[in-house]
Design a protein around this motif. Structure first.
Motif, mmCIF file in Angstrom:
data_model
loop_
_atom_site.group_PDB
_atom_site.id
_atom_site.type_symbol
_atom_site.label_atom_id
_atom_site.label_comp_id
_atom_site.label_asym_id
_atom_site.label_seq_id
_atom_site.Cartn_x
_atom_site.Cartn_y
_atom_site.Cartn_z
ATOM 1 N N ASP A 50 0.833 -1.208 0.000
ATOM 2 C CA ASP A 50 0.000 0.000 0.000
ATOM 3 C C ASP A 50 0.865 1.255 0.000
ATOM 4 O O ASP A 50 0.595 2.217 -0.732
ATOM 5 N N GLN A 51 1.911 1.251 0.830
ATOM 6 C CA GLN A 51 2.827 2.393 0.880
ATOM 7 C C GLN A 51 3.535 2.583 -0.465
ATOM 8 O O GLN A 51 3.689 3.711 -0.945
ATOM 9 N N LEU A 52 3.945 1.469 -1.079
ATOM 10 C CA LEU A 52 4.606 1.554 -2.376
ATOM 11 C C LEU A 52 3.654 2.084 -3.451
ATOM 12 O O LEU A 52 4.066 2.853 -4.329
ATOM 13 N N ARG A 53 2.400 1.667 -3.395
ATOM 14 C CA ARG A 53 1.421 2.165 -4.361
ATOM 15 C C ARG A 53 1.286 3.672 -4.247
ATOM 16 O O ARG A 53 1.275 4.395 -5.255
ATOM 17 N N ASP A 54 1.230 4.173 -3.015
ATOM 18 C CA ASP A 54 1.127 5.613 -2.806
ATOM 19 C C ASP A 54 2.388 6.329 -3.300
ATOM 20 O O ASP A 54 2.301 7.384 -3.938
ATOM 21 N N SER A 55 3.549 5.746 -3.026
ATOM 22 C CA SER A 55 4.818 6.327 -3.497
ATOM 23 C C SER A 55 4.857 6.357 -5.019
ATOM 24 O O SER A 55 5.327 7.333 -5.619
ATOM 25 N N ALA A 103 3.108 11.334 -10.610
ATOM 26 C CA ALA A 103 2.548 12.689 -10.659
ATOM 27 C C ALA A 103 3.673 13.716 -10.763
ATOM 28 O O ALA A 103 3.578 14.689 -11.529
ATOM 29 N N ASN A 104 4.742 13.495 -10.017
ATOM 30 C CA ASN A 104 5.911 14.372 -10.060
ATOM 31 C C ASN A 104 6.536 14.352 -11.458
ATOM 32 O O ASN A 104 6.899 15.387 -12.006
ATOM 33 N N ALA A 105 6.639 13.166 -12.038
ATOM 34 C CA ALA A 105 7.209 13.029 -13.376
ATOM 35 C C ALA A 105 6.338 13.755 -14.404
ATOM 36 O O ALA A 105 6.853 14.437 -15.297
ATOM 37 N N LYS A 106 5.025 13.615 -14.263
ATOM 38 C CA LYS A 106 4.104 14.270 -15.193
ATOM 39 C C LYS A 106 4.275 15.782 -15.121
ATOM 40 O O LYS A 106 4.285 16.468 -16.147
ATOM 41 N N GLY A 107 4.447 16.289 -13.905
ATOM 42 C CA GLY A 107 4.652 17.724 -13.713
ATOM 43 C C GLY A 107 5.942 18.223 -14.341
ATOM 44 O O GLY A 107 6.060 19.407 -14.676
ATOM 45 N N LYS A 108 6.898 17.350 -14.521
ATOM 46 C CA LYS A 108 8.183 17.732 -15.119
ATOM 47 C C LYS A 108 8.262 17.359 -16.595
ATOM 48 O O LYS A 108 9.329 17.423 -17.198
ATOM 49 N N GLY A 109 7.120 16.937 -17.162
ATOM 50 C CA GLY A 109 7.088 16.624 -18.582
ATOM 51 C C GLY A 109 7.695 15.276 -18.948
ATOM 52 O O GLY A 109 8.003 15.030 -20.110
#
Length: 170
Positions: free
Chosen positions: A66-71, A77-83
């Protein structure tokens, strides 16, 4: 020009976070395979006490997953924000490894293969459990019928009765 150079090389912290994530995932997968093997041996040996202890290990692994899924969600999401690619960890790892050793992509590929192996092991345990349930069901039927071959749910003398479309007596 400096902004293009910064954009062409992936952020180091994202690369480190991805490497850390993949290592944690690999560790959880190895632990999960061990639990699945142990569980199968316990089912075969019918060791209920050991299976109860294994359930505790399974729950701890579920919490880690569960923790890994959240990570994973935060990393993507972070990668998407950086293109960067954000559809899977494998595509992100390939993008981060573009001009480097390819180590991240290899780790992502290994994790993907390990997940298929875990799915196969889980299916094997499921089939074993289903066979056990079927066997117990057959034993219960033998006990219920006293070992007779007479079907349990057939009406009395149903095989001796004629069909209404064939027999004139009906």
């Amino acid at each position: 020009m400096p902004s293009t150079a910064e954009h062409s090389s992936p952020p180091l912290n994202l690369e480190n976070e991805t490497a850390t994530f993949l290592q944690k995932l690999s560790d959880v997968q190895a632990d999960l395979l061990n639990v699945l093997h142990r569980k199968r041996e316990q089912m075969v040996a019918n060791d209920l006490e050991a299976m109860e202890q294994t359930m505790v290990s399974e729950q701890a692994l579920l919490d880690r997953l569960d923790q890994l899924r959240d990570s994973r969600q935060m990393l993507l999401a972070n990668a998407k924000g950086k293109g960067l690619p954000s559809d899977s960890m494998h595509s992100l790892a390939r993008a981060l490894d573009e001009n480097q050793t390819g180590e991240l992509a290899m780790k992502a590929h290994t994790a993907k293969d390990a997940m298929r192996h875990i799915q196969n092991e889980t299916l094997t345990n499921f089939v074993l459990a289903q066979q056990t349930v079927l066997h117990l069901s057959q034993l219960l039927q033998i006990i219920a019928t006293g070992g007779k071959l007479k079907p349990t749910y057939e009406a009395e003398n149903a095989s001796n009765q004629g069909g209404t479309l064939v027999d004139q007596d009906a």
